[in-house]
Scaffold this motif. Structure first.
Motif, PDB file in Angstrom:
ATOM      1  N   SER A 295      20.473   9.075  19.369  1.00 29.74           N
ATOM      2  CA  SER A 295      21.208  10.470  20.087  1.00 29.74           C
ATOM      3  C   SER A 295      22.712   9.215  19.905  1.00 29.74           C
ATOM      4  CB  SER A 295      20.980   9.606  21.950  1.00 29.74           C
ATOM      5  OG  SER A 295      21.210   8.225  22.150  1.00 29.74           O
ATOM      6  N   GLY A 296      23.528  10.499  20.798  1.00 29.79           N
ATOM      7  CA  GLY A 296      25.355  10.404  20.885  1.00 29.79           C
ATOM      8  C   GLY A 296      25.681   9.533  21.115  1.00 29.79           C
ATOM      9  N   THR A 297      24.476   9.160  22.089  1.00 34.10           N
ATOM     10  CA  THR A 297      25.057   7.862  23.398  1.00 34.10           C
ATOM     11  C   THR A 297      24.596   6.392  22.561  1.00 34.10           C
ATOM     12  OG1 THR A 297      24.474   9.049  24.679  1.00 34.10           O
ATOM     13  CG2 THR A 297      24.550   6.330  24.811  1.00 34.10           C
ATOM     14  N   ASP A 298      23.756   6.986  21.256  1.00 33.18           N
ATOM     15  CA  ASP A 298      23.421   5.607  20.616  1.00 33.18           C
ATOM     16  C   ASP A 298      24.792   5.603  19.604  1.00 33.18           C
ATOM     17  OD1 ASP A 298      21.681   4.230  22.048  1.00 33.18           O
ATOM     18  OD2 ASP A 298      19.912   4.501  21.097  1.00 33.18           O
ATOM     19  N   ALA A 299      25.115   6.235  18.421  1.00 30.87           N
ATOM     20  CA  ALA A 299      25.917   6.567  17.204  1.00 30.87           C
ATOM     21  C   ALA A 299      26.812   5.669  18.148  1.00 30.87           C
ATOM     22  CB  ALA A 299      25.890   8.488  17.160  1.00 30.87           C
ATOM     23  N   LEU A 300      27.264   6.327  19.155  1.00 32.27           N
ATOM     24  CA  LEU A 300      28.484   5.216  19.375  1.00 32.27           C
ATOM     25  C   LEU A 300      28.340   4.113  19.582  1.00 32.27           C
ATOM     26  CD1 LEU A 300      29.922   8.783  22.494  1.00 32.27           C
ATOM     27  CD2 LEU A 300      30.760   7.169  20.494  1.00 32.27           C
ATOM     28  N   LEU A 301      26.993   3.500  20.170  1.00 30.03           N
ATOM     29  CA  LEU A 301      27.090   2.355  20.791  1.00 30.03           C
ATOM     30  C   LEU A 301      26.740   1.358  19.498  1.00 30.03           C
ATOM     31  CD1 LEU A 301      26.247  -0.146  22.305  1.00 30.03           C
ATOM     32  CD2 LEU A 301      24.375   0.357  22.442  1.00 30.03           C
TER      33      LEU A 301
ATOM     34  N   PHE B 251      38.657  11.413  29.830  1.00 27.25           N
ATOM     35  CA  PHE B 251      38.139  12.624  30.269  1.00 27.25           C
ATOM     36  C   PHE B 251      37.491  13.735  29.342  1.00 27.25           C
ATOM     37  CE2 PHE B 251      38.909  17.996  30.572  1.00 27.25           C
ATOM     38  CZ  PHE B 251      38.758  17.959  31.865  1.00 27.25           C
ATOM     39  N   THR B 252      36.329  13.218  29.623  1.00 24.86           N
ATOM     40  CA  THR B 252      34.929  12.812  28.791  1.00 24.86           C
ATOM     41  C   THR B 252      33.740  12.688  28.867  1.00 24.86           C
ATOM     42  OG1 THR B 252      34.084  11.967  25.959  1.00 24.86           O
ATOM     43  CG2 THR B 252      35.115  10.508  27.600  1.00 24.86           C
ATOM     44  N   PHE B 253      32.701  12.949  28.263  1.00 18.45           N
ATOM     45  CA  PHE B 253      31.502  12.367  28.738  1.00 18.45           C
ATOM     46  C   PHE B 253      31.002  10.895  28.857  1.00 18.45           C
ATOM     47  CE2 PHE B 253      27.105  11.740  28.298  1.00 18.45           C
ATOM     48  CZ  PHE B 253      26.692  12.578  29.359  1.00 18.45           C
ATOM     49  N   VAL B 254      30.584  10.751  29.712  1.00 24.07           N
ATOM     50  CA  VAL B 254      29.931   9.324  30.302  1.00 24.07           C
ATOM     51  C   VAL B 254      30.004   7.931  29.180  1.00 24.07           C
ATOM     52  CG1 VAL B 254      27.935   9.383  31.269  1.00 24.07           C
ATOM     53  CG2 VAL B 254      29.081   7.879  31.936  1.00 24.07           C
ATOM     54  N   ALA B 255      29.463   8.872  27.813  1.00 28.52           N
ATOM     55  CA  ALA B 255      28.613   7.699  27.074  1.00 28.52           C
ATOM     56  C   ALA B 255      29.790   7.839  26.105  1.00 28.52           C
ATOM     57  CB  ALA B 255      27.275   8.672  26.185  1.00 28.52           C
ATOM     58  N   THR B 256      30.779   8.183  26.067  1.00 33.16           N
ATOM     59  CA  THR B 256      32.221   7.927  25.528  1.00 33.16           C
ATOM     60  C   THR B 256      32.844   6.543  26.096  1.00 33.16           C
ATOM     61  OG1 THR B 256      33.115   9.872  25.411  1.00 33.16           O
ATOM     62  CG2 THR B 256      34.072   8.525  25.094  1.00 33.16           C
ATOM     63  N   ALA B 257      32.398   6.199  27.271  1.00 31.55           N
ATOM     64  CA  ALA B 257      33.195   5.071  27.454  1.00 31.55           C
ATOM     65  C   ALA B 257      32.108   3.793  28.168  1.00 31.55           C
ATOM     66  CB  ALA B 257      34.436   4.774  28.919  1.00 31.55           C
TER      67      ALA B 257
ATOM     68  N   VAL C 185      32.368  13.124  17.380  1.00 30.57           N
ATOM     69  CA  VAL C 185      32.437  13.825  17.295  1.00 30.57           C
ATOM     70  C   VAL C 185      31.515  14.731  17.846  1.00 30.57           C
ATOM     71  CG1 VAL C 185      32.603  15.466  15.202  1.00 30.57           C
ATOM     72  CG2 VAL C 185      32.733  13.317  15.351  1.00 30.57           C
ATOM     73  N   ALA C 186      30.873  14.177  18.944  1.00 33.88           N
ATOM     74  CA  ALA C 186      28.933  15.177  19.472  1.00 33.88           C
ATOM     75  C   ALA C 186      30.012  16.093  19.754  1.00 33.88           C
ATOM     76  CB  ALA C 186      29.516  14.357  21.456  1.00 33.88           C
ATOM     77  N   GLN C 187      30.895  16.857  20.518  1.00 31.16           N
ATOM     78  CA  GLN C 187      30.942  18.369  20.503  1.00 31.16           C
ATOM     79  C   GLN C 187      31.664  19.004  19.611  1.00 31.16           C
ATOM     80  OE1 GLN C 187      33.243  18.958  24.258  1.00 31.16           O
ATOM     81  NE2 GLN C 187      31.989  17.485  25.601  1.00 31.16           N
ATOM     82  N   ALA C 188      31.946  18.390  18.429  1.00 36.64           N
ATOM     83  CA  ALA C 188      32.144  19.215  17.364  1.00 36.64           C
ATOM     84  C   ALA C 188      32.131  18.806  16.148  1.00 36.64           C
ATOM     85  CB  ALA C 188      34.077  18.688  17.293  1.00 36.64           C
TER      86      ALA C 188
ATOM     87  N   LEU D 299      27.771  11.697  16.146  1.00 36.43           N
ATOM     88  CA  LEU D 299      27.341  12.820  15.652  1.00 36.43           C
ATOM     89  C   LEU D 299      26.442  12.744  17.595  1.00 36.43           C
ATOM     90  CD1 LEU D 299      27.011  14.283  12.091  1.00 36.43           C
ATOM     91  CD2 LEU D 299      29.300  14.257  13.818  1.00 36.43           C
ATOM     92  N   SER D 300      26.302  14.000  17.857  1.00 33.08           N
ATOM     93  CA  SER D 300      24.528  13.950  18.673  1.00 33.08           C
ATOM     94  C   SER D 300      24.766  15.150  18.027  1.00 33.08           C
ATOM     95  CB  SER D 300      25.762  14.287  20.419  1.00 33.08           C
ATOM     96  OG  SER D 300      24.816  15.292  20.914  1.00 33.08           O
ATOM     97  N   PHE D 301      23.026  14.913  18.273  1.00 34.21           N
ATOM     98  CA  PHE D 301      22.236  16.215  18.728  1.00 34.21           C
ATOM     99  C   PHE D 301      21.548  16.834  18.980  1.00 34.21           C
ATOM    100  CE2 PHE D 301      21.354  14.430  13.962  1.00 34.21           C
ATOM    101  CZ  PHE D 301      22.713  15.123  13.354  1.00 34.21           C
ATOM    102  N   PHE D 302      22.181  16.827  21.137  1.00 29.64           N
ATOM    103  CA  PHE D 302      21.493  17.304  21.930  1.00 29.64           C
ATOM    104  C   PHE D 302      21.636  18.753  21.539  1.00 29.64           C
ATOM    105  CE2 PHE D 302      22.371  18.734  26.360  1.00 29.64           C
ATOM    106  CZ  PHE D 302      22.056  17.377  26.442  1.00 29.64           C
ATOM    107  N   PRO D 303      20.131  19.208  22.534  1.00 26.70           N
ATOM    108  CA  PRO D 303      19.951  20.283  22.553  1.00 26.70           C
ATOM    109  C   PRO D 303      21.097  21.283  22.218  1.00 26.70           C
ATOM    110  CG  PRO D 303      18.044  19.532  23.486  1.00 26.70           C
ATOM    111  CD  PRO D 303      19.126  18.596  22.686  1.00 26.70           C
TER     112      PRO D 303
ATOM    113  N   ASP E  92      16.656  14.455  21.872  1.00 25.40           N
ATOM    114  CA  ASP E  92      17.628  14.009  22.263  1.00 25.40           C
ATOM    115  C   ASP E  92      17.592  13.591  20.092  1.00 25.40           C
ATOM    116  OD1 ASP E  92      19.716  13.134  23.502  1.00 25.40           O
ATOM    117  OD2 ASP E  92      17.386  11.688  24.688  1.00 25.40           O
ATOM    118  N   GLY E  93      18.797  13.007  19.721  1.00 23.36           N
ATOM    119  CA  GLY E  93      19.514  12.114  18.435  1.00 23.36           C
ATOM    120  C   GLY E  93      20.814  12.501  17.960  1.00 23.36           C
ATOM    121  N   GLY E  94      21.013  11.399  16.554  1.00 22.71           N
ATOM    122  CA  GLY E  94      22.126  11.994  17.104  1.00 22.71           C
ATOM    123  C   GLY E  94      22.453  11.136  15.448  1.00 22.71           C
TER     124      GLY E  94
END
Ligand SMILES: Cc1ncc(COP(=O)(O)O)c(C=O)c1O
Length: 380
Positions: A59-65, A92-98, A169-172, A191-195, A204-206
């Motif tokens: 997931s994108g979350t795991d990519a960050l972690l 000012f972001t989705f929870v996963a960033t932090a 880069v989840a949104q970009a 990166l996030s590959f959320f649908p 899920d994917g990242g």
């Protein structure tokens, strides 16, 4: 007319033959976990973004972690930070960033955003770092709504203080700062590959993209329990693998992503022209005033009449969303475990006024005109 914020069914229907063919290959091979499609996707994404390495994760979350943990490994030789270690990001972001910062062992430090780009303010980063540089190990800039952060200033400031940059880069996906793709500036891009994302899977994917060999090697170990070999582990890892079915879909969608992003930029131009000067509406920062190529993951306006406008559009069957209704520093989890630098007034202002309008790669002229007309009608 009924307009969803994103019409995934229509997008899928436009390419479904390619997707079913790709699926068929995976079903025939029966190699679902880290199969050859994952390797192919890693090669294509790294060459698309321009990095040396790409590692698919769950997931994108795991990519960050995993990027955070690999950074800790590079800094300390162990895969988790200490709570005294600080990582700067935006509230000012989705929870996963932090929450991934907390999961990596470190403490998030929230720094305010620019009120027009909604991205973290580079000046505030510089100010914080000049007094706290020994504690800060990394910064996570988020390219929110598909618009690039000011990467010149962020890279310059962080270089001066020796701080890692991990780009969210989840949104970009496909967005650029100047001529360089986002994800290719810092030590790692996530990166996030959320649908619903610009390049979205069927679950899920990242992926982590990087030019740093150690980060790539450590992330590769971390995603499969922490070992180079399956039955001989070195570090404390996760089960965080991208699967071949997701990769096979993403390989097909990757061929269309530039065209889809171009379509969204055209729709954004219509909004920019038609909504300009209407009441108190603040439009997204124009890409001709900044050296960016946005991908409009969201087309987000701001107005003091946000809630009434949203209800009005709902009556007209136009779906809109508020990203994000609560700043992270006001959420219980973060209130108790984070540091705040200065005032977060711009994030608080954004929360009260932002509204994301439908923007879809295949959105028709008729739909866009309907949305624009209903917004004009509301403000008459
Ligand atoms: C800015 C941001 N960061 C991180 C994530 C996490 O990605 P995922 O949902 O793939 O775990 C998302 C996606 O929802 C996001 O929008």
């Amino acid at each position: 007319m009924k307009v969803p914020i994103l019409n995934l069914k229509r997008l899928h229907n436009s390419i479904k033959d390619e997707i079913y063919e790709a699926f068929d290959d995976v079903f025939s091979e029966q190699h679902f976990i880290l199969g050859k499609q994952v390797k192919q996707l890693e090669e294509r994404v790294s060459s698309y973004i321009g990095t040396k390495y790409a590692i698919g994760v769950a997931s994108g979350t795991d990519a960050l972690l995993l990027a955070l943990k690999a950074s800790s490994y590079e800094i300390y030789g162990r895969e988790h930070f200490k709570s005294e270690d600080e990582i700067i990001t935006t509230p000012f972001t989705f929870v996963a960033t932090a929450d991934t910062i907390l999961l990596s062992g470190a403490t998030p430090v929230f720094i305010d955003i620019d009120p027009y780009t909604y991205n973290i303010s580079p000046e505030n980063i510089g100010e914080y770092l000049s007094n706290n540089s020994s504690k800060v190990k990394a910064i996570i800039p988020v390219h929110l709504y598909g618009q690039a952060c000011n990467m010149d200033e962020i890279m310059q400031t962080t270089k001066q203080f020796g701080v890692y940059v991990i780009e969210d880069v989840a949104q970009a996906f496909g967005g650029k700062w100047k001529n360089k793709k986002l994800g290719n500036f810092g030590i790692a891009g996530c990166l996030s590959f959320f649908p619903t994302k610009g390049l979205g899977g069927f679950g899920d994917g990242g992926m982590i993209v990087t030019n740093d060999k150690t980060i790539a090697e450590i992330v590769d170990m971390l995603r499969k329990h922490g070992g180079k070999d399956k039955y001989n582990v070195n570090i404390l890892g996760h089960n965080s693998r991208l699967d071949a079915l997701q990769a096979s879909i993403l390989l097909q969608k990757l061929k269309h992503v530039d065209r889809w992003n171009e379509n969204k930029r055209k729709i954004a131009e219509v909004y920019n022209t038609e909504l300009s000067g209407i009441n108190d509406i603040i439009l997204p920062v124009r890409h001709n005033s900044l050296p960016i190529t946005p991908v409009y993951h969201q087309y987000t306006i701001r107005t003091k009449k946000r809630d009434k406008l949203q209800s009005y559009l709902k009556e007209k069957e136009i779906q809109t969303m508020v990203y994000y209704p609560i700043s992270l520093h006001k959420q219980k989890l973060f209130e108790e475990r984070t540091k705040i630098f200065g005032s977060l007034k711009n994030a608080e202002l954004a929360v009260k006024g932002v509204l994301s309008l439908p923007i879809d790669p295949l959105q028709t002229e008729k739909e866009t005109t309907y949305i624009v007309n209903m917004i004009k009608e509301f403000f008459v």
